[in-house]
Design an enzyme around this catalytic site. Structure first.
Site, mmCIF file in Angstrom:
data_model
loop_
_atom_site.group_PDB
_atom_site.id
_atom_site.type_symbol
_atom_site.label_atom_id
_atom_site.label_comp_id
_atom_site.label_asym_id
_atom_site.label_seq_id
_atom_site.Cartn_x
_atom_site.Cartn_y
_atom_site.Cartn_z
ATOM 1 N N HIS A 145 38.076 39.878 36.803
ATOM 2 C CA HIS A 145 39.253 40.730 36.661
ATOM 3 C C HIS A 145 38.992 41.974 35.821
ATOM 4 C CE1 HIS A 145 41.516 37.317 38.299
ATOM 5 N NE2 HIS A 145 42.468 38.194 38.551
ATOM 6 N N GLY A 146 37.981 41.976 34.998
ATOM 7 C CA GLY A 146 37.737 43.170 34.212
ATOM 8 C C GLY A 146 36.593 43.010 33.238
#
Length: 469
Positions: free
Chosen positions: A323-324
């Site tokens: 996700h990041g």
């Protein structure tokens, strides 16, 4: 280019539909070419440089799959070509998405200050890289044969409805549709309806919840309270759901307009009675991807308990990192991994005896705490937010600012909670299916579309949250 933009709604989409349907239905290759050209234009509109990266990914995975197929025809496994494709895909993803994160972590651990140039993240790289990897893995496993047409494969990888933020589409699910598909007026109408609902979710709901969350986050310390910050994370909880599920609805609707059937990506996750159920309903395509290509190859749950716990922690740490490029996402993923382990090995026998409302409340609170980890990348700010939420700092319960927020946004929050359940959609379907009342559904759709466009005309710009992943 955004789905929720005047450029897309009034120019790009109508022009693409017109050109696509002017091509004879039987000439599927010409229609594929139209969609491919539109997809490459769509992607390059905001980031023309990174179209090279997209084309490179298409060449890499197309030829790697052909090499795997040729090796298997000769009685070999093709493992070398599969590992090469895996390495190159992860190398590109890692360089563009995680290089800065790794350098910052290295500098922090060593005390060095090595200078580097920060790279902008290619939009949607995590999504199309995972689609490419699922194709490579499925060819290697002989679940599908390698696609001989470079045009069709590149279209699969770059198809604009789901290119930027999913759902993650497996090649085997659309293999036949790349060569044979048709759309009648019923399909087109259903796709349009789905698209308009998704647009309304994003523009009318998610953007307003996002504005509320940002406003609460910007409040001075003297104005915050326990209730204020719980309202804030509640607003973010609704924002990310309507933002991401709205995009998925638009993607699924657009796909259907062009004859593609994409799998569902959300199934009312906030009605879940456990964290396990929540992840069966939230971002289904990503959960399925990790389950099929990481969790099961690691042994799944057909191993010893310690190994199963390790498998869950690996999968959920990777899910967070996907996700990041930030430690808060790793923490968020690990948080869910630990919770799922606790549910399975500790709470499961007891949860079945809890009243339904208790299980539901437990799930919502856990999820909202999780979104706090997810939404705040700075650990100092995260610590402060939790301190206020738990009553350690700030006003104990409420102040005038809290009462003002409840008075001005209470209806919006109540509407969001209602629309995140199946009941409103069930009511709408009944209106559409009830003879003589179809006009009610049509009027509602037109109203959503007009209000959304009006909202955009008056200057609302808010990119989809998942664009950055």
């Amino acid at each position: 280019m955004l789905f929720s933009s005047i450029l897309f709604l009034l120019y790009f989409l109508p022009a693409t539909l017109a050109i696509y349907y002017l091509v004879p239905r039987k000439n599927i290759e010409a229609r594929n070419l139209v969609l491919l050209a539109a997809s490459l234009l769509f992607y390059s509109w905001g980031e023309p440089v990174y179209i090279v990266l997209m084309i490179y990914s298409a060449f890499l995975n197309y030829y790697s799959a052909l090499q795997i197929g040729r090796a298997q025809e000769k009685g070999r496994s093709g493992k070398g070509s599969m590992l090469f494709a895996l390495f190159m895909n992860l190398l590109v993803l890692g360089f563009f998405k995680y290089f800065g994160f790794l350098m910052d972590t290295f500098n922090s651990l060593t005390g060095l200050h090595i200078h580097y140039t920060a790279l902008s993240l290619p939009i949607g790289i995590s999504f199309y890289t995972f689609q490419a990897l699922s194709y490579i893995f499925d060819v290697y496993r002989k679940n599908v044969g390698p696609q001989k047409s470079f045009l069709r494969f590149t279209l699969y990888l770059s198809l604009f409805p789901q290119l930027i933020a999913g759902p993650i589409v497996k090649y085997r699910d659309v293999e036949e549709q790349l060569s044979v598909r048709s759309t009648d007026w019923i399909d087109f109408g259903e796709g349009t309806k789905r698209f308009v609902f998704g647009l309304g979710k994003k523009v009318l709901l998610a953007n307003n919840f996002g504005a509320l969350y940002a406003a609460i986050g910007a409040l001075p310390d003297s104005d915050v309270s326990v209730v204020t910050y719980w309202i804030g994370i509640g607003a973010y909880t609704l924002q990310i759901y309507f933002d991401f599920s709205g995009y998925s609805d638009m993607a699924i609707g657009l796909g259907r307009m062009f004859g593609f059937e994409f799998s569902e990506n959300f199934n009312y996750p906030y009605i879940s009675d456990s964290i396990t159920e929540f992840w069966r309903r939230w971002h289904i395509s990503l959960s399925t991807w990790f389950r099929e290509y990481v969790y099961i190859p690691l042994g799944g749950n057909r191993v010893t308990v310690p190994r199963h716990i390790l498998n869950l922690l690996i999968v959920w740490s990777l899910t967070g990192l996907w996700h990041g490029a930030s430690w808060n996402f790793v923490l968020w993923g690990t948080y869910y991994g630990v919770l799922l382990i606790i549910e399975k090995y500790v709470l499961h026998p007891y949860m079945e005896k809890w009243p339904g409302w208790v299980r539901h409340l437990y799930t919502l609170v856990i999820v909202m705490i999780g979104w706090t980890f997810f939404s705040i990348t700075d650990f100092g700010a995260m610590k402060k937010y939790f301190a206020v939420m738990l009553g350690v700092s700030g006003h104990a319960f409420a102040n005038m600012k809290t009462l003002y927020l409840l008075r001005t946004h209470g209806i919006l929050l109540a509407l969001g909670m209602c629309l995140s359940t199946p009941a409103p959609m069930r009511w709408f379907r009944e209106r559409l299916e009830k003879e003589g009342h179809e006009w009610q559904g049509i009027v509602l759709l037109m109203l959503i579309l007009i209000l959304s466009i009006a909202y955009l005309v008056f200057g609302s710009y808010n990119p989809f949250l998942y664009f950055r992943f």
